[in-house]
Every structure is written in C-alpha cells, then in structure tokens.
Design a protein around this motif. Structure first.
Motif, short mmCIF file in Angstrom:
data_model
loop_
_atom_site.label_atom_id
_atom_site.label_comp_id
_atom_site.label_asym_id
_atom_site.label_seq_id
_atom_site.Cartn_x
_atom_site.Cartn_y
_atom_site.Cartn_z
N THR A 141 115.50 -6.33 -34.94
CA THR A 141 115.76 -5.29 -36.64
C THR A 141 115.93 -4.43 -36.58
OG1 THR A 141 115.33 -7.42 -37.10
CG2 THR A 141 115.35 -5.93 -39.18
N ILE A 142 114.39 -4.04 -35.49
CA ILE A 142 114.32 -2.36 -35.40
C ILE A 142 115.35 -1.91 -34.72
CG2 ILE A 142 112.93 -0.71 -35.02
CD1 ILE A 142 110.58 -2.82 -34.92
N TRP A 143 115.89 -2.24 -33.65
CA TRP A 143 116.75 -1.85 -32.50
C TRP A 143 118.23 -2.03 -33.95
CZ3 TRP A 143 121.86 -2.29 -30.59
CH2 TRP A 143 121.45 -0.97 -29.24
N TYR A 144 118.32 -2.85 -34.20
CA TYR A 144 119.98 -2.37 -34.58
C TYR A 144 119.79 -1.42 -36.66
CZ TYR A 144 121.86 -5.53 -32.67
OH TYR A 144 122.69 -7.04 -31.29
N THR A 145 118.63 -1.27 -36.76
CA THR A 145 118.61 -0.79 -37.27
C THR A 145 118.56 0.69 -37.66
OG1 THR A 145 117.41 -2.52 -39.10
CG2 THR A 145 116.73 -0.04 -39.82
N GLY A 146 117.73 1.80 -35.90
CA GLY A 146 118.18 2.51 -35.39
C GLY A 146 118.99 2.63 -34.91
N LEU A 147 119.78 1.82 -34.27
CA LEU A 147 121.83 2.37 -33.78
C LEU A 147 122.43 3.00 -35.05
CD1 LEU A 147 123.91 2.75 -32.19
CD2 LEU A 147 124.40 0.63 -32.33
N PHE A 148 122.16 2.16 -36.36
CA PHE A 148 122.38 2.68 -37.89
C PHE A 148 122.25 3.89 -38.47
CE2 PHE A 148 121.66 2.97 -42.81
CZ PHE A 148 122.98 2.49 -42.93
N HIS A 149 120.89 4.21 -37.47
CA HIS A 149 120.32 4.96 -38.39
C HIS A 149 121.44 6.36 -37.45
CE1 HIS A 149 116.58 4.25 -40.88
NE2 HIS A 149 117.29 3.44 -41.34
N ALA A 150 121.15 6.24 -36.03
CA ALA A 150 121.62 7.62 -35.00
C ALA A 150 122.97 7.07 -35.38
CB ALA A 150 121.39 6.76 -33.86
N LEU A 151 123.80 6.34 -35.46
CA LEU A 151 125.41 7.36 -35.54
C LEU A 151 125.63 7.27 -37.21
CD1 LEU A 151 126.37 3.75 -33.91
CD2 LEU A 151 126.83 5.83 -33.33
N GLN A 152 124.72 8.08 -38.07
CA GLN A 152 125.05 8.79 -39.46
C GLN A 152 125.66 9.70 -39.50
OE1 GLN A 152 123.51 7.15 -42.61
NE2 GLN A 152 122.03 5.73 -41.99
N TYR A 153 124.84 10.66 -38.36
CA TYR A 153 124.94 12.02 -38.13
C TYR A 153 125.09 12.53 -36.63
CZ TYR A 153 122.57 12.11 -42.59
OH TYR A 153 122.49 12.12 -43.99
N PRO A 154 125.58 13.51 -36.46
CA PRO A 154 126.50 14.99 -37.19
C PRO A 154 127.19 13.83 -38.54
CG PRO A 154 126.18 15.22 -35.71
CD PRO A 154 125.81 14.22 -35.63
N SER A 155 128.21 14.65 -39.55
CA SER A 155 128.62 14.00 -40.28
C SER A 155 129.54 14.10 -40.47
CB SER A 155 127.63 13.95 -42.05
OG SER A 155 127.91 14.95 -42.07
N ASP A 156 130.80 13.41 -40.80
CA ASP A 156 132.21 13.98 -40.62
C ASP A 156 132.39 14.45 -42.60
OD1 ASP A 156 135.05 14.22 -40.60
OD2 ASP A 156 135.44 12.17 -39.95
N PHE A 157 132.57 15.83 -41.87
CA PHE A 157 132.60 16.70 -43.73
C PHE A 157 134.76 16.71 -43.84
CE2 PHE A 157 131.61 20.42 -46.60
CZ PHE A 157 130.12 19.48 -46.67
#
Length: 627
Positions: free
Chosen positions: A182-198
C-alpha cells in the motif's frame, strides 16, 4: 469526488431531515467561494445553462521573485445537473438574492434547488487561459453526457496504465498500517503527479495543439507539446526525476524542453517555479535535472541550449549579488540562481558574513558544478567539463578537520561562530552532503572510510538523521559506497518503518512534489540514485520477494519509443526471503555478478532479471569491490 485532468466531478446527496434536524422547509444548496480577503475576483451565474463561472487572481508566493504577471487569473466553470430554483451572490456578509454577477473580495455565489431534490452532480473545469477555455476543457473531458461512474472509470483507467505495470509478490503483511505494498503504490501515485502538465487541450483529438498561460510572458501560448510547471527542484532533483525516467519516460524530454523554454523567457533555469520563479530554497539544481536526463539517454531537446543555460548558472552571479542576502523567501528579489557565486568563484566558498545559508550553498554549488560538467561533456566541451569537475571539489573548502564537520566560513577564511549557514538542516546532515564524490568525502575524515563510518553511526544513533527533510535522503546509502552495505541495509529498513505507513499520516514530512515518496519507491526496489547527476543507483535492501515491472516503451531509448523503435520491456526483481532477510548476500543482473553495490541505469532498464540473494545476518557483499 472524482476528476479528469482539468475537471472535477462531484456527486452531492442531500438528506435534509437528517442533516438539519428540523421540520422547517430547507432547500438543498451549493455555495462557491470565489475569492478571499484582499483579492478581487468576479463571478457570473447563468440559470439557463445551470452554470456558475468566474475567475480569481490570487497567486501563492506573489511577493517572491522578479516576475509579476499582472493578468494572471485562475478561471472556472461549474455546471450543475439540476435546475436552479434560486441563486445569488455574496460579498462579505452581504447576500444579494437574484444577482447574476458580482466582483470583489470575499466573494461568493450560491444556487439552491427544489426542496425535494435528493442528488446534484457538479462538474467543474479550471483553466489558466480563460473562462472560454475552462468551458472547452469541460466539453472535451467531461461533457454533459458523462456519468459520474464514467468519470470514475476514466480516472482509474488513466492511473492503472501506470499502476498496472507493477506486480508485487512475496508480502503477507497482517499489519495494514505498515503494509509495504500500500505504501509503495501510494508512493508511486504521489511521485507521478509532478511536475504538472500545465497545457490545456484545444479539441478532443489527442494529437491536437495545446494552449497554456505563461506567467513569465504574462500571455497565452500555443504548443504541440505539453508544457510543465510546478518545479520544486531543490526537493525533487534527488530522486523524483530519476523515477520519472523509469516510470514515465514518455514525458521526460518534454519536461526538459519546458525547463529550456523557461530559460528562453527569463534568462535563467528555474529554482522553484510556481507559475513563475519564486526563488524558494537555494542552488541551481535544474543543472542536475538536465544532467540526470542526459546521462540516462534522453536527448530530444536542445543540448547546446542546455549547456548555455547551465554554464550561465555556473559562471554568472545573480543581479545585486553583493548587495542582497538572498535569505529564504526574501521578497521582490531578482532571479536568485547561485547567490554568493561572486565569493564562490573568488575563493571557493560562499561567505557566511555576506550571504544567508552560506555553507549549504557551498556544498550545493559544488554538486551543481559536477552536474554542469556532465552537460558540458555531452556537447563536447571537454576542457570546460574538466574545469567544472575541479571546481566541484570546493566542498572540501568548508571541511573543519579539527571538529570533523562541515562548517560555514566568513570572507576572511575564519570559521563562522554558532550553527549558522544551513538550509533546513544542520552540521550533521550537511557534513554528508557530497553526493557526487563519496570517495573524496571519505578521505577528509580521520581514518578515511572507517572514520566516515564511525561518523555515520553517530549521526544515526544520535538521532540526527531527519528523514522528514530531503538533505537526509541519500545519507544511509553512503554506507554502501564506503564498503559497509550491511549497515546501509539496517538503516534503510529502519527509516522506512519509522517514516512511512499506510494511514492518512503516512509521511513523516512534506511530500515536496513526490520526493518523499520517490525515496520509498526506489528503496523498496533495492536501489537509490545517490548522485542524481550521474546514471548510477546505489544498492540498499529490497523489501519485496518479487517485483515485476512492465517498463513503458522508450524507457531504454531515452523516451523516444516511436522514433527509435523502443518497445515495452519486462523487468523482474527477485529477492527471495526479503521481508525477513534485510542483508544482500549476492546480486546478479541477467546472470552477471555485481560485486560493488552500484547499478547503472542501463542495468535496470535494459535487464530482464535482477536477482538478489538475501541473508538474515550481515554479509561481506559489497565490501571488496573498488568503489
């Protein structure tokens, strides 16, 4: 609640009797806060379209940095599934029923529905271009015909394209709060949010041009690429950008082009770009982000311009360098870049009696020089690379052999008194802040590697390691680099247990746009990019018995899957018994024995099988290789 790239989708269920505990008629309503105190926005209500739209000029960090984009606005359009029975606006405590438009600070709008209404859905689109573009985003991504369930499914499908590429086996945790999956998949979710496509779409065609607002030019631009913002680089250069080269290689070249686009507009690479430059934190770590991409084979951007940009970082002090302290979040400053570069170039350190955070700056500039040298070599500037590599040894200029710590120095060379000169850390963590030259750092300690190991032990055993902030993140891996891989495994496992869990308080510190989670994602796989300006990962202690990764097309070809013909690759990382066996006994990549605790990027993205043999007791693996 659910969402798409530029829209949200809310489902509101009303149960008036239960919610209000009253026999009096109460209408379901929705209120929208448009602006806060001291910010003048505007709002319109269109009852025929069941729509509220508006804009808000509030911009975080508006006092920071040199850019003052006067026309900046955040625009929105909210469309409701049920007709309005009444509506109005609010200004402070004053309500104007039936008013369709208003402007001001502390501004709001509301709509109410028939008393018998049980459910209302609200789809809201946002834009930094215009209200019309926000409405276009709504029509493209979340049109009126879209059900809530469809929006949920679309969001799941988008994220599962990444999550579904990873299968974790060999964990049977009964402790849900510390389940590493759970921690790992949550971490991947967080890490793939930024930088953000503007950037924002102009049509439903996925190949369509895109539009975006730039605060640097205070104007709207068209592009065929994505444009990326939200660059918390002092945090993310450490591991976040390495993670993107593995899990989102298709975005990396565009990200580098965005950095260079900012350089074109402003004359500087960003430090912490939040719409525009904020000058938050220190150093020119975008140098390392570019070096990171280049060293991993990403080259579909202007390398000559990259060199021009990092060379300016390395040799051109900021405006008013000798007049300003450039303290953290000092308002209305020019582009900070390497504040104190004047003294750093003159005698090899930043003077503590002339600039803030001087010792941290000296260490970071030394690392930045090493990163600039990587870019120089990529464009054939060998002589300049050699000069920068020599200057990257400047970290030794603030080493105090008597105290065995890094220390801030004044202009006259004397040591600064007190615990001054640090950026979100202290002398303990920054004594180990030499990511690009561990051998050189070890040679400074009395006793060499043994002396450095003893200092690391005191650092951790004395409670000085603060994993909640980024300067500590690489430190446990230094054990591996000086020949004590088993000690690294012990510290890494302890840090993971103490600082991460699967609850709403699952991180010990600020996520900082993915860096905190990137540490866990890499550490659980068994390696971490200690020197993110290179292509190396240092081996630690894998957490899982088996991880299967379907790496995206292009991961082994610098992101250019179509141009070069790259295909998806499957990588299996095996570590039998890892949950209860923290120590590495041996390591093979596709059958090739690895004796030193270092993997290269090509080892990871080009391999089919990385196999760890694990042990319950400390081993001698990694201690004999030439480091």
């Amino acid at each position: 609640m659910t969402a798409s790239a530029h829209t949200s989708h809310l489902r509101l269920d009303f149960n008036i009797a239960d919610d209000y505990q009253t026999d009096q008629p109460v209408k379901p309503y929705v209120s929208i806060q448009v602006t806060r105190r001291n910010w003048t926005g505007q709002v319109q209500i269109d009852p025929e379209k069941n729509e509220i739209s508006g804009s808000n000029p509030q911009r975080q960090d508006y006092r920071l940095g040199p850019d003052k984009p006067a026309s900046f606005r955040g625009y929105f359009v909210s469309r409701f599934s049920e007709p309005f029975e009444s509506y109005g606006t609010s200004h402070r405590a004053n309500i104007s029923e039936g008013t369709k438009s208003a402007s001001g600070e502390l501004l709001g709008a509301y709509v109410s529905f028939h008393q018998n209404t049980k459910r209302v859905e609200v789809r809201t689109a946002v834009s930094f271009v215009s209200i019309d573009q926000a409405r276009r985003n709504l029509e493209i991504e979340n049109p009126d015909s879209t059900t809530f369930e469809e929006t949920v499914n679309n969001a799941k499908t988008a994220w599962l394209e990444k999550f579904g590429r990873v299968t974790i086996e060999g964990i049977s945790s009964t402790d849900k709060e510390h389940d590493p999956r759970t921690i790992w998949y949550t971490g991947l979710f967080h890490a793939l949010q930024y930088p953000s496509d503007f950037s924002e779409p102009t049509s439903r065609d996925p190949q369509c041009s895109r539009t975006f607002y730039s605060g640097y030019t205070d104007s709207v631009h068209e592009t065929n690429d994505s444009y990326y913002q939200s660059w918390s680089i002092w945090d993310t250069f450490r591991a976040e950008h390495s993670l993107l080269t593995i899990f989102a290689p298709e975005r990396v070249n565009n990200m580098m082009r965005s950095l260079l686009q900012i350089f074109d507009w402003s004359g500087r690479l960003p430090m912490w770009a939040n719409m525009v430059e904020t000058n938050i934190m220190i150093a020119t770590n975008a140098d390392a982000v570019l070096a990171n991409a280049i060293s991993r084979g990403f080259c579909s951007f202007d390398l000559q311009k990259a060199w021009t940009a990092v060379r300016k970082d390395a040799y051109e002090p900021p405006e008013n360098d000798t007049q300003l302290l450039y303290y953290d979040r000092e308002p209305d400053t020019p582009y900070e870049a390497r504040a104190g570069l004047t003294s750093y170039m003159d005698h090899g350190w930043v003077d503590n009696d002339r600039w803030s955070e001087s010792a941290s700056r000296t260490l970071d500039y030394s690392f930045n020089d090493a990163a600039c040298a990587v870019v120089a070599r990529a464009v054939g500037k060998v002589d300049e690379a050699v000069a920068l590599e020599k200057r990257a040894k400047n970290y030794a200029n603030i080493w105090d052999a008597e105290t065995q710590f890094m220390r801030a120095r004044n202009e006259n060379g004397a040591w600064a008194h007190g615990s001054w000169g640090w950026t979100e850390g202290d002398k303990w963590v920054y004594t180990f802040d030499v990511m690009h030259d561990t051998d050189g750092l070890a040679n400074l300690f009395a006793g060499g590697r043994q002396g450095m190991k003893a200092k690391l032990d005191k650092h951790f055993d004395g409670g000085h390691n603060m994993h909640s902030n980024e300067p500590s993140h690489h430190v446990p891996y230094l054990y591996s680099l000086i020949g004590y891989a088993s000690a690294a495994a012990e510290r890494i496992r302890r840090i993971a247990l103490d600082n991460y869990n699967a609850t709403s308080a699952g991180l010990s510190g600020n996520e900082d746009l993915g860096q905190m989670s990137a540490w866990y994602v890499f550490s659980a796989l068994g390696f971490y990019p200690v020197n993110p300006a290179s292509d190396e990962y240092v081996v630690g202690s894998p957490f899982f018995e088996k991880v299967t990764l379907r790496l995206p097309a292009g991961v082994a070809t610098g992101g250019e899957a179509n141009r070069i013909g790259g295909q998806e690759r499957t990588l299996v990382i095996e570590a039998p018994g890892a949950p209860t066996k923290p120590y590495v006994k041996s390591l093979c990549v596709d059958g090739r024995s690895i004796d030193r605790p270092v993997l290269r990027h090509s080892d990871i993205v080009g391999a089919s099988l990385i196999r760890f043999e694990m042990s319950k007791t400390p081993t001698g693996w990694g201690e004999d290789g030439e480091l």
